[in-house]
Design a protein around this motif. Structure first.
Motif, PDB file in Angstrom:
ATOM      1  N   THR A 212      -7.881  -8.487 -17.252  1.00  0.00           N
ATOM      2  CA  THR A 212      -6.934  -7.661 -17.992  1.00  0.00           C
ATOM      3  C   THR A 212      -5.871  -7.132 -17.050  1.00  0.00           C
ATOM      4  OG1 THR A 212      -8.151  -5.601 -17.622  1.00  0.00           O
ATOM      5  CG2 THR A 212      -8.757  -6.924 -19.570  1.00  0.00           C
ATOM      6  N   THR A 213      -4.782  -6.639 -17.626  1.00  0.00           N
ATOM      7  CA  THR A 213      -3.703  -6.088 -16.816  1.00  0.00           C
ATOM      8  C   THR A 213      -4.203  -4.944 -15.941  1.00  0.00           C
ATOM      9  OG1 THR A 213      -2.113  -6.668 -18.543  1.00  0.00           O
ATOM     10  CG2 THR A 213      -1.399  -5.066 -16.900  1.00  0.00           C
ATOM     11  N   ASP A 214      -5.048  -4.090 -16.482  1.00  0.00           N
ATOM     12  CA  ASP A 214      -5.579  -2.961 -15.708  1.00  0.00           C
ATOM     13  C   ASP A 214      -6.443  -3.448 -14.550  1.00  0.00           C
ATOM     14  OD1 ASP A 214      -4.319  -1.071 -17.241  1.00  0.00           O
ATOM     15  OD2 ASP A 214      -6.037  -0.728 -18.568  1.00  0.00           O
TER      16      ASP A 214
ATOM     17  N   TYR B 275       0.974  -6.901 -24.352  1.00  0.00           N
ATOM     18  CA  TYR B 275       1.027  -6.571 -25.780  1.00  0.00           C
ATOM     19  C   TYR B 275      -0.228  -7.064 -26.496  1.00  0.00           C
ATOM     20  CZ  TYR B 275       5.906  -5.072 -25.470  1.00  0.00           C
ATOM     21  OH  TYR B 275       7.057  -4.401 -25.155  1.00  0.00           O
ATOM     22  N   GLU B 276      -0.685  -8.252 -26.102  1.00  0.00           N
ATOM     23  CA  GLU B 276      -1.893  -8.798 -26.726  1.00  0.00           C
ATOM     24  C   GLU B 276      -3.093  -7.902 -26.441  1.00  0.00           C
ATOM     25  OE1 GLU B 276      -4.439 -12.977 -26.853  1.00  0.00           O
ATOM     26  OE2 GLU B 276      -3.248 -12.484 -25.061  1.00  0.00           O
ATOM     27  N   GLU B 277      -3.257  -7.483 -25.186  1.00  0.00           N
ATOM     28  CA  GLU B 277      -4.392  -6.646 -24.803  1.00  0.00           C
ATOM     29  C   GLU B 277      -4.385  -5.306 -25.538  1.00  0.00           C
ATOM     30  OE1 GLU B 277      -4.188  -6.221 -20.593  1.00  0.00           O
ATOM     31  OE2 GLU B 277      -4.496  -8.357 -20.200  1.00  0.00           O
ATOM     32  N   ARG B 278      -3.199  -4.791 -25.813  1.00  0.00           N
ATOM     33  CA  ARG B 278      -3.087  -3.482 -26.456  1.00  0.00           C
ATOM     34  C   ARG B 278      -3.052  -3.573 -27.980  1.00  0.00           C
ATOM     35  NH1 ARG B 278       1.675  -0.781 -22.653  1.00  0.00           N
ATOM     36  NH2 ARG B 278       0.485  -0.783 -20.682  1.00  0.00           N
TER      37      ARG B 278
ATOM     38  N   GLU C  80     -17.137  -8.546  -6.795  1.00  0.00           N
ATOM     39  CA  GLU C  80     -18.355  -8.902  -7.514  1.00  0.00           C
ATOM     40  C   GLU C  80     -18.554  -8.019  -8.743  1.00  0.00           C
ATOM     41  OE1 GLU C  80     -21.552  -8.726  -4.761  1.00  0.00           O
ATOM     42  OE2 GLU C  80     -21.055 -10.623  -3.761  1.00  0.00           O
ATOM     43  N   GLN C  81     -18.322  -6.729  -8.595  1.00  0.00           N
ATOM     44  CA  GLN C  81     -18.465  -5.821  -9.720  1.00  0.00           C
ATOM     45  C   GLN C  81     -17.415  -6.104 -10.799  1.00  0.00           C
ATOM     46  OE1 GLN C  81     -18.264  -1.883  -8.079  1.00  0.00           O
ATOM     47  NE2 GLN C  81     -20.243  -2.039  -7.029  1.00  0.00           N
ATOM     48  N   MET C  82     -16.215  -6.452 -10.373  1.00  0.00           N
ATOM     49  CA  MET C  82     -15.120  -6.699 -11.308  1.00  0.00           C
ATOM     50  C   MET C  82     -15.364  -7.966 -12.115  1.00  0.00           C
ATOM     51  SD  MET C  82     -11.085  -7.222 -10.474  1.00  0.00           S
ATOM     52  CE  MET C  82     -11.487  -8.752  -9.636  1.00  0.00           C
ATOM     53  N   LEU C  83     -15.873  -9.007 -11.452  1.00  0.00           N
ATOM     54  CA  LEU C  83     -16.105 -10.276 -12.132  1.00  0.00           C
ATOM     55  C   LEU C  83     -17.395 -10.234 -12.953  1.00  0.00           C
ATOM     56  CD1 LEU C  83     -15.110 -12.851  -9.350  1.00  0.00           C
ATOM     57  CD2 LEU C  83     -13.809 -12.192 -11.355  1.00  0.00           C
TER      58      LEU C  83
ATOM     59  N   LEU D 194      -7.326  -4.612  -8.750  1.00  0.00           N
ATOM     60  CA  LEU D 194      -7.575  -5.618  -7.719  1.00  0.00           C
ATOM     61  C   LEU D 194      -6.447  -5.622  -6.699  1.00  0.00           C
ATOM     62  CD1 LEU D 194      -9.110  -7.968  -6.479  1.00  0.00           C
ATOM     63  CD2 LEU D 194      -8.011  -9.498  -8.141  1.00  0.00           C
ATOM     64  N   GLN D 195      -5.215  -5.549  -7.171  1.00  0.00           N
ATOM     65  CA  GLN D 195      -4.078  -5.532  -6.246  1.00  0.00           C
ATOM     66  C   GLN D 195      -4.167  -4.338  -5.284  1.00  0.00           C
ATOM     67  OE1 GLN D 195      -0.151  -4.372  -7.647  1.00  0.00           O
ATOM     68  NE2 GLN D 195       0.757  -6.130  -6.599  1.00  0.00           N
ATOM     69  N   ARG D 196      -4.566  -3.189  -5.805  1.00  0.00           N
ATOM     70  CA  ARG D 196      -4.688  -2.008  -4.946  1.00  0.00           C
ATOM     71  C   ARG D 196      -5.742  -2.237  -3.860  1.00  0.00           C
ATOM     72  NH1 ARG D 196      -7.653   2.473  -4.069  1.00  0.00           N
ATOM     73  NH2 ARG D 196      -6.504   4.340  -3.358  1.00  0.00           N
ATOM     74  N   GLU D 197      -6.881  -2.812  -4.225  1.00  0.00           N
ATOM     75  CA  GLU D 197      -7.924  -3.086  -3.234  1.00  0.00           C
ATOM     76  C   GLU D 197      -7.450  -4.094  -2.200  1.00  0.00           C
ATOM     77  OE1 GLU D 197     -11.007  -1.659  -2.795  1.00  0.00           O
ATOM     78  OE2 GLU D 197     -10.193  -0.239  -4.264  1.00  0.00           O
ATOM     79  N   LEU D 198      -6.671  -5.084  -2.651  1.00  0.00           N
ATOM     80  CA  LEU D 198      -6.155  -6.083  -1.716  1.00  0.00           C
ATOM     81  C   LEU D 198      -5.163  -5.454  -0.740  1.00  0.00           C
ATOM     82  CD1 LEU D 198      -5.636  -9.174  -4.050  1.00  0.00           C
ATOM     83  CD2 LEU D 198      -7.407  -8.828  -2.331  1.00  0.00           C
ATOM     84  N   LYS D 199      -4.350  -4.528  -1.207  1.00  0.00           N
ATOM     85  CA  LYS D 199      -3.413  -3.826  -0.312  1.00  0.00           C
ATOM     86  C   LYS D 199      -4.187  -3.068   0.763  1.00  0.00           C
ATOM     87  CE  LYS D 199      -0.012  -1.560  -2.313  1.00  0.00           C
ATOM     88  NZ  LYS D 199       0.676  -0.724  -3.338  1.00  0.00           N
ATOM     89  N   LEU D 200      -5.283  -2.442   0.369  1.00  0.00           N
ATOM     90  CA  LEU D 200      -6.115  -1.732   1.339  1.00  0.00           C
ATOM     91  C   LEU D 200      -6.741  -2.708   2.333  1.00  0.00           C
ATOM     92  CD1 LEU D 200      -7.902   0.788  -1.072  1.00  0.00           C
ATOM     93  CD2 LEU D 200      -6.029   1.283   0.517  1.00  0.00           C
TER      94      LEU D 200
END
Length: 448
Positions: A416-418, A155-158, A445-448, A423-429
């Protein structure tokens, strides 16, 4: 001096809020009936340690709510008798709350004490919870709702915090819970229950092989070494957790010690070494954490990573179990889950909604949660109550008090939530060997 003034103002606001809540409750409970007068303003000054101007400010709020009218030179008369009008409020909560906090029982107790308020329970799925709550609130279909710390972050992010009515400070709640539900000094939810992520283990498996039980000194290497000796594949494995859960895999990142790609990849590599260990960890992918509890109850795994909330599903286990802190990597940290109660800012029945929140966070309700569940109440005195237990409780139940300094939330990852979802999707892969460590490192690295 500024700090002293801030504390003084906070204390004053707490006393004022307590006066309003107490008088509102007493009117609702019938202590003051229609035509009767509240104590004089002078008496209220003494009763609640407030100035005369503060007392009058609080009384003006009760006037605005239609509970009293001011009679010049006479006093403040009650005009709304309990039961003369039945107010119906809608209470939305997570599906799991009956097991976590015995919500249905507490709501029935509330209605018995407040016969003029009817509560309509609405059980909400965890999927798309924020969107459902937002839509329901906007269409006047929810007055009170349970909210987790992760949902408040969304809610805060949005920019949607204005959906929620600012709440008063509950001086009896754990301070770190107040902070969890606060943004820029404003509290948006009253703490109901909380839990750190912990280990739960089958004591009989450890005793049967004469192995040491987990304690706060354990590293992940210690866990792997000992629980590997408990495993008897294919019928029994040493360790299991739902590594796809948003309250499990982030623990490894939080324990990395630094927020950089090298440290995070090192932590993720550790998690994969555990998940991929077929002599220790079963090849089993679950959608919900309920499966971890089921495997544990069936004695197919000896140790699980879980929460106090989930211990409620284990209280009738046919074997002895206990709990311990999660092992550490570079630092001793764990995830903390919290559930609070928020009021719809646009509710047309705000007074009744706040009365429900007041009851569920009261000593009476919080002590019930402590005695009848294995969850941890948000009220400190209730959580730390000692006495004759009415149900099975792990011998280390109070362990959470010693590890409070290790509590963290998803917000501490500063993503952020997104971005967390990506990140979770990449970790699953990565865990599935679809992407290699080099590709994952570039993504982080790109995300951080």
């Amino acid at each position: 001096m500024m700090q002293k003034q801030k504390q003084s103002r906070t204390t004053f606001m707490e006393r004022l809020d307590n006066m309003v809540k107490t008088l509102r409750h007493d009117i609702a409970a019938g202590k003051y009936r229609t035509g009767e007068y509240l104590p004089s303003e002078a008496n209220l000054v003494d009763m609640f340690s407030l100035s005369i101007n503060s007392v009058r400010k609080g009384l003006e709020q009760l006037v605005a709510e239609g509970l009293i009218v001011k009679k010049t030179k006479v006093g403040n008369m009650v005009v709304k008798p309990p039961g003369s009008e039945c107010v119906t409020i809608t209470f939305g909560y997570h599906l799991s709350m009956d097991g976590i906090a015995d919500i249905s029982y507490l709501v029935s107790e509330f209605e018995a004490k407040h016969p003029h308020i009817k509560v309509v329970p609405v059980q909400l799925s965890i999927l798309n919870y924020n969107e459902i709550v937002k839509n329901y609130m906007g269409n006047d279909m929810l007055d009170v709702v349970t909210i987790r710390e992760t949902e408040l972050q969304t809610y805060e992010e949005r920019g949607e915090l204005d959906l929620l009515e600012p709440a008063a400070v509950n001086s009896g709640a754990y301070p770190f819970l107040q902070d969890t539900f606060s943004r820029e000094g404003v509290i948006y939810a009253c703490p109901l229950v909380f839990s750190p992520v912990i280990l739960c283990y089958n004591r009989e498996h450890f005793l049967g092989k004469d192995l040491p039980e987990p304690d706060s000194s354990w590293s992940w290497d210690d866990l792997v070494r000992v629980t590997s000796q408990l495993a008897e594949p294919p019928g029994r494995y040493g360790f299991y957790f739902n590594y796809l859960s948003e309250h499990r895999w982030p623990i490894f990142l939080l324990q990395s010690g630094n927020r950089d790609a090298t440290s995070w990849i090192d932590a993720v590599r550790l998690s994969k070494s555990i998940v991929a260990n077929r002599q220790l960890f079963p090849l089993y992918t679950e959608e919900y954490d309920i499966d971890a509890k089921s495997l544990f109850l069936e004695e197919k795994v000896s140790v699980i990573m879980t929460t106090y909330f989930n211990l409620n599903h284990l209280k009738n286990a046919p074997f002895s179990f206990d709990i311990a802190p999660v092992p550490h990597h570079n630092e001793q940290k764990t995830m903390m889950l919290a559930v609070g109660l928020a009021v719809n800012r646009r509710s047309k029945k705000k007074a009744a909604a706040q009365e429900l929140v007041h009851f569920l966070t009261s000593a009476e309700a919080q002590y019930h949660i402590r005695k009848r569940t294995l969850s941890i109440p948000g009220l400190k005195k209730a959580a730390e109550w000692t006495g004759e237990e009415e149900m099975y409780r792990p011998s280390r139940y109070t362990m959470y008090r010693e590890i409070i300094p290790t509590f963290r939330t998803l917000a501490d990852l500063r993503l952020t939530t997104d971005r967390l979802r990506h990140l979770q999707r990449e970790l699953k892969l990565y865990w599935s060997d679809i992407v290699d460590e080099t590709s994952l490192s570039e993504f982080v690295e790109q995300m951080l």
